[in-house]
Design an enzyme around this catalytic site. Structure first.
Site, short mmCIF file in Angstrom:
data_model
loop_
_atom_site.label_atom_id
_atom_site.label_comp_id
_atom_site.label_asym_id
_atom_site.label_seq_id
_atom_site.Cartn_x
_atom_site.Cartn_y
_atom_site.Cartn_z
N ASP A 20 48.05 9.30 12.22
CA ASP A 20 49.50 9.52 12.16
C ASP A 20 50.10 9.37 13.56
O ASP A 20 49.44 9.66 14.57
CB ASP A 20 49.80 10.93 11.64
CG ASP A 20 49.38 11.12 10.19
OD1 ASP A 20 49.15 10.11 9.51
OD2 ASP A 20 49.28 12.28 9.77
N ARG A 21 51.35 8.95 13.61
CA ARG A 21 52.00 8.68 14.89
C ARG A 21 51.93 9.84 15.90
O ARG A 21 51.66 9.62 17.07
CB ARG A 21 53.45 8.27 14.65
CG ARG A 21 54.18 7.81 15.91
CD ARG A 21 55.47 7.10 15.60
NE ARG A 21 55.94 6.38 16.79
CZ ARG A 21 56.73 5.32 16.78
NH1 ARG A 21 57.14 4.82 15.63
NH2 ARG A 21 57.08 4.73 17.89
#
Length: 224
Positions: free
Chosen positions: A58-59
């Site tokens: 995830d970012r």
């Protein structure tokens, strides 16, 4: 870019929080393009450089990301991930310690595409997928704790969703119940360790990510 490991077939990079692994609708430059540019310059390769994305983070998460440099490695790594033969360990800072110092969490997770969020249920519901992880309390500080997590399945936002369902949302993760954000927009979740048998050489590869720049990690672990 911080390269942790590289050989003829694979490259493992330490992703910073805020980077995206693969291109998305934001149009921001993904880490995969940065790795391609690095390989192109290092080996003075003409034309396009092959790079296979094997998995994602995830970012707002930091830590180890494995890429394939050859099609042979890509197909074999994809199969290894599918069979659970790539072992990944995460560290997470949480405000609330779990009731038990170690255990296994089993939920059924539903993903809401519009919200880009997952929801955990204690029993199977329509459209849900089973999610399983093991955790243990690694260290405790004055106000926060570090959990070590071993994923046994790979679901959307699985760690974030399941720790929140346990009552231990990850520090900075507003989407899953944290009280406040981290100053840099990250969440305190680190892809700390990866271990697998090399898809070509068959040698054991065992790698650790460095701790994030946020010195709370060192403080809780009582380092330095």
């Amino acid at each position: 870019m911080n390269v942790i490991y590289e050989d003829n077939h694979i490259i493992v990079v330490n992703k910073e929080s805020g980077e995206i692994v693969q291109g998305d609708k934001t149009g921001d430059t993904p880490l995969s393009d940065c790795v391609k540019d690095y390989l192109k310059r290092k080996y003075q390769k003409p034309g396009n450089v092959f790079l296979g994305v094997v998995h994602r983070l995830d970012r707002p998460v930091s830590g180890l990301v494995v890429f394939a440099k050859t099609s042979k490695a890509l197909s074999r790594l994809n199969e290894m991930f599918r069979k659970g033969e790539v072992h990944k360990t995460y560290w997470a800072i949480v405000k609330n310690a779990p009731k038990e110092p170690s255990g296994r969490l089993t939920h059924w997770i539903c993903r809401n595409e519009k919200q880009n969020k997952s929801y955990a249920y204690n029993s199977e519901v329509s459209g849900s997928k089973k999610a399983v992880l093991d955790y243990r309390l690694l260290a405790s500080g004055d106000n926060y704790h570090i959990l070590e997590i071993r994923l046994l399945t790979g679901r959307h936002h699985q760690i974030r969703c399941q720790l929140s369902a346990m009552g231990s949302p990850i520090r900075g993760d507003l989407k899953y119940g944290a009280q406040r954000s981290n100053p840099d927009g990250s969440i305190s979740l680190l892809s700390r360790h990866v271990e697998f048998v090399h898809p070509v050489s068959k040698e054991l590869v065992s790698l650790d990510a460095p701790l994030p720049k946020d010195n709370l990690w060192q403080k809780i672990l009582n380092i330095g």
